[in-house]
Design a protein around this motif. Structure first.
Motif, mmCIF file in Angstrom:
data_model
loop_
_atom_site.group_PDB
_atom_site.id
_atom_site.type_symbol
_atom_site.label_atom_id
_atom_site.label_comp_id
_atom_site.label_asym_id
_atom_site.label_seq_id
_atom_site.Cartn_x
_atom_site.Cartn_y
_atom_site.Cartn_z
ATOM 1 N N ALA A 98 42.844 67.379 54.173
ATOM 2 C CA ALA A 98 42.898 68.187 52.748
ATOM 3 C C ALA A 98 44.063 67.452 51.914
ATOM 4 N N GLN A 99 45.036 68.121 51.264
ATOM 5 C CA GLN A 99 46.041 67.487 50.787
ATOM 6 C C GLN A 99 47.460 68.068 50.865
ATOM 7 N N LEU A 102 47.758 71.930 50.040
ATOM 8 C CA LEU A 102 47.086 72.738 50.892
ATOM 9 C C LEU A 102 47.370 72.893 52.524
ATOM 10 N N GLN A 180 39.526 61.290 50.796
ATOM 11 C CA GLN A 180 40.248 61.918 51.857
ATOM 12 C C GLN A 180 39.882 63.588 51.720
ATOM 13 N N GLN A 181 39.834 63.967 50.590
ATOM 14 C CA GLN A 181 39.524 65.528 50.494
ATOM 15 C C GLN A 181 38.083 65.984 50.574
#
Lengths: 277, 157
Positions: A98-99, A102, A180-181
């Motif tokens: 996620a990032q 988050l 990535q997300q």
């Protein structure tokens, strides 16, 4: 957020479980809360907050390392103990899924409880041989792989246990995503133990097929006792094409996913030969 | 049918007692009840980072936090960074480095950067990029944003 009529701050596991039992399917436990807010379920009318139940911890346990279910991915990624576990793979991925903002909210118990097919964390925990400590009036422990097969409504995930004995093993997670997300088109995770150049144990897990995380013991058998050679992995890749059930959804065709299964094994080979050098 | 609850939270050093419906997000309460409009609503689903605030020391997307989850929490919004009525060193660095274009993402960027610098006063460029990975800038001014955070880090002890 649907029709949330009550937000209940539980003060203990007993308190939370009693409340959930009283209310039945209209109640849901809050892990990090991210998905509860994002994916509004109109049937849920009460949220039971577990943040005051003392479940935010990482501690040594007789079984290995126990991670409290309210522990966030950020905390896991920074843990010195988790960084040293199975080559540090879980800590590495907990810090990349996620990032950043988050990861400060997502909890390990939350992701297991929701167990969406695209979940990044669960496949890797299954590969690591994790167990879950559950509470339903009393505590009990069961393999995570079994828990996700037969989820038990109302039961609280108290913690996740990473088994002792994986210190010399190497964990591996491969996510096929555009960014990535993004949600993965396929997940593959593994835990491999080896003695010199010979593999002594292996757990191989595929997820996002688009089904949930599943162990493939016959693929593991294809690695155990074998050398870390290209021929070994090529043979397992051929087996995987037959054994791993893949399907078609909006994200990819089954045919495309089948090619990704092969690519996943190739990536494992590159990782393992790199680790063993 | 939703119900109302009373939530006590400390925002930018002031304790607030807010009566709100159980299904409202922290973003909504900050903006609509407390008038703190610096916290922006972009995607409203945790992807753009425009609503980032610092809650109990962690940068979070406030659109994915229910206001009731913030019960007892200490929250800092972009309005809480000013020092003596002047922009903080971090905000000033954004101005000096030209890191503000349309400005919509800026409060979220600044709050994520503030959380990073509090934890790690002298981050590398890679660490800054990781801290800001949940904040999207449609003007694509990322290099200057990273430069601004680096500049601000020089004034941190």
């Amino acid at each position: 957020m649907g029709r949330i009529a009550q937000y209940y701050h539980a003060t203990s596991l007993e308190d939370a479980f009693a409340k959930a039992k009283q209310l039945g399917p209209v109640a849901a436990y809050v892990g990090g809360g991210v998905e509860l807010v994002l994916r509004r379920n109109p049937e849920i009318t009460t949220l039971i907050d577990l943040s005051r139940c003392g479940l935010d911890y990482i501690a040594a346990a007789p079984e290995g390392i126990e991670i409290g279910s309210q522990t966030t991915l950020t905390t896991i990624s920074r843990s010195a103990d988790i960084k040293q576990y199975a080559g540090g793979s879980f800590a590495y991925w907990a810090g990349r899924i996620a990032q950043n903002n988050l990861r400060d909210m997502i909890t390990v118990g939350g992701v297991i409880g929701r167990n969406q097919p695209w979940n990044d964390v669960v496949p890797h925990l299954v590969a690591l041989g994790a167990q879950v400590r559950l509470f339903d009036g009393a505590e009990r422990i069961m393999p995570l792989s079994g828990y996700i097969e037969a989820k038990q409504p109302g039961v609280i995930i108290k913690g996740v246990l990473l088994p002792a004995g994986n210190a010399g093993s190497s964990g591996f997670l491969w996510r096929f995503t555009r960014t990535q997300q993004d949600i993965s088109t396929l997940h593959f995770s593994a835990l491999v133990s080896f003695d010199g150049k010979v593999m002594t144990a292996a757990n191989l897990v595929f997820a996002g097929r688009p089904g949930h995380a599943a162990l493939y013991p016959r693929l593991s058998e294809g690695l155990v006792g074998k050398s870390l050679s290209h021929e070994t992995f090529a043979r397992v890749a051929e087996m995987a094409l037959d054994l791993v059930e893949v399907g078609t959804d909006l994200r990819a065709t089954g045919e495309f996913r089948r090619e990704l299964v092969r690519a996943a094994i190739v990536n494992l080979e590159e990782h393992m030969t790199g680790v063993a050098q | 049918m939703t119900s109302e609850v009373r939530v006590i939270m400390t925002v930018n050093g002031t304790e607030y007692h807010v009566t709100t419906q159980t299904n409202r997000t922290l973003t909504e309460v900050l903006r609509e009840d407390l008038g703190l409009l610096g916290t922006k609503i972009g995607c409203n689903k945790g992807e753009c980072g425009a609503c980032t605030v610092i809650m109990n020391g962690r940068s979070v997307t406030s659109c994915l936090v229910l206001a009731v989850q913030a019960e007892g929490a200490t929250i800092t919004t972009i309005e809480g960074l000013a020092e003596g009525g002047k922009p903080s060193a971090l905000e000033q660095a954004f101005v000096e480095e030209g890191a503000v274009q349309c400005g919509f993402c800026t409060p979220g960027m600044v709050m994520s950067a503030e959380a990073l610098l509090t934890l790690n006063p002298h981050p590398s460029a890679a660490e800054i990029e990781t801290a800001l990975e949940g904040n999207l800038c449609r003007c694509t001014g990322y290099r200057k944003i990273v430069a601004a955070v680096q500049k601000a880090s020089q004034s941190r002890e």
